[in-house]
Enzyme design. Structure first.
Site: not given
Ligand SMILES: *Cc1c(COP(=O)(O)O)cnc(C)c1O
Length: 361
Positions: A103, A172, A196
């Protein structure tokens, strides 16, 4: 009546059953309106209440100070990879990135399109099995922010300790959202996809320091501007009404369950139960991640061979243990144990691991 399985999906992922049932119960006729929430104006009284409640619960449950605003944006976490440099990097300023895995690499790739970025630490050299310490970071002059991926969903690593740097951080937090407290004074922004820990897919939840909005770039499309989104209360255009509604319900559940402290304690308990099972298997199960960087949300592990992994994954399904396959880019197994996953599911998994090992070693 319900046939709910143990769902270890990395995202979208398991949500609290009572939240699903409540949404089901009020879906067709929302509070006597004669229509569902997703059929009415987002500017009407019903949705206004839903959105305001979701915003204030977000600030409350995540213990966010007043000098931050919360935004609900579409495009998931990935659109933020672009929006951050678009808004924040001015001429000559640089974005520093920790390359901690899949990521983080995505965030770097996108940021390069919009400004000068550099890698302050590269985890490729240690095969993404740990996070850096502050001493590892190579910061350069004229850096606007340090971007970190607080938890790498695929590699199964997290920052146990926050870096200490002279510039504001951006995190993030997609895969450990509202599972641990944040030292807000160190951050200008925290963001992540909702799917998530916070609700269904369809939006990113962004916490942004209000004082930086006066200095964000204005030469970009209006939807992409944090200052406009903030001044419009995330209603610049039609917002993702259903995700916002579900997010509010999940937060209410979190609050009722004891809030952030309780989410963090549960994550510790569930992850340590699982890591103990791995560590005490005499090497049959093996976690490639350095102990200090082990994620509390995404537990990755290997078996003695790929054939045994295949067998493990197919037999686990028969036991109602779903979505344990590691990401296709790394293989192996991964148990995502987000906030709404019950402790019993982790126990069911460790019991299956014991049984499988006894039968296959
Ligand atoms: C799943 C994830 C993403 C991507 O997220 P989307 O909402 O599908 O764009 C980005 N960063 C991390 C750490 C993730 O786990």
């Amino acid at each position: 009546m319900t046939n709910r399985k143990h769902n270890f999906s990395a995202g979208p992922c398991t949500l609290p059953l009572e939240v699903l049932e409540e949404a089901q119960h009020e879906f067709v006729d929302y509070q006597g309106a004669g229509m569902s929430l997703i059929e009415m104006s987002h500017r009407g009284a019903h949705f206004d209440t839903v959105a305001n409640e979701a915003m204030s619960l977000a600030m409350e449950v995540f213990e966010v100070p007043d000098d931050f605003s919360v935004l609900f944006l579409q495009g998931g976490a990935i659109l933020q990879f672009s929006m951050i440099p678009m808004n924040l990097l001015h001429n000559g300023q640089k974005g520093a990135y920790v390359n901690s895995g899949t990521w983080a690499k995505g965030a770097i790739t996108d940021a390069k399109q919009y400004g000068e970025v550099y890698t302050a630490w590269d985890g490729a050299e240690t095969n993404y099995t740990r996070m850096p310490s502050t001493e590892d970071l190579q910061m350069q002059d004229n850096t606007r922010y340090l971007h970190i991926t607080t938890n790498e969903t695929i590699g199964g690593i997290r920052f146990a300790d926050w870096p200490e740097v002279d510039v504001p951080m951006i995190g993030d937090m997609s895969s450990e959202y509202m599972a641990r407290p944040i030292p807000w004074d160190k951050f200008d922004m925290i963001y992540g996809g909702a799917q998530k820990n916070l609700g269904p897919a369809g939006m990113a939840v962004v916490f942004i320091r209000k004082s930086i909005l006066e200095h964000t770039n204005q030469n970009i499309g209006r939807y992409l501007r944090y200052d406009i989104q903030e001044s419009k209360g995330s209603m610049f255009n039609t917002p993702p009404v259903f995700p916002i509604y579900m997010f509010g319900k999940v937060l209410k559940w979190m609050k009722k369950e004891g809030g952030l402290a309780s989410m963090e304690a549960n994550a510790s308990k569930k992850s340590s139960t699982l890591y103990t099972a791995i560590d005490q298997s005499g090497g049959y199960y093996n976690c490639p991640v350095e102990v200090a960087s082990r994620s509390h949300m995404n537990v990755v592990f290997r078996l003695p061979s790929e054939d045994l992994e295949k067998k493990f994954l197919s037999e686990s399904v028969n036991e109602g243990l779903l979505n344990l396959k590691g990401h296709r880019s790394v293989g192996g197994c991964r148990a995502s144990i987000y906030n709404a996953l019950p402790y019993e599911s982790v126990i069911a998994l460790t019991q299956f691991m014991d049984t499988f090992k006894a039968a296959n070693s």
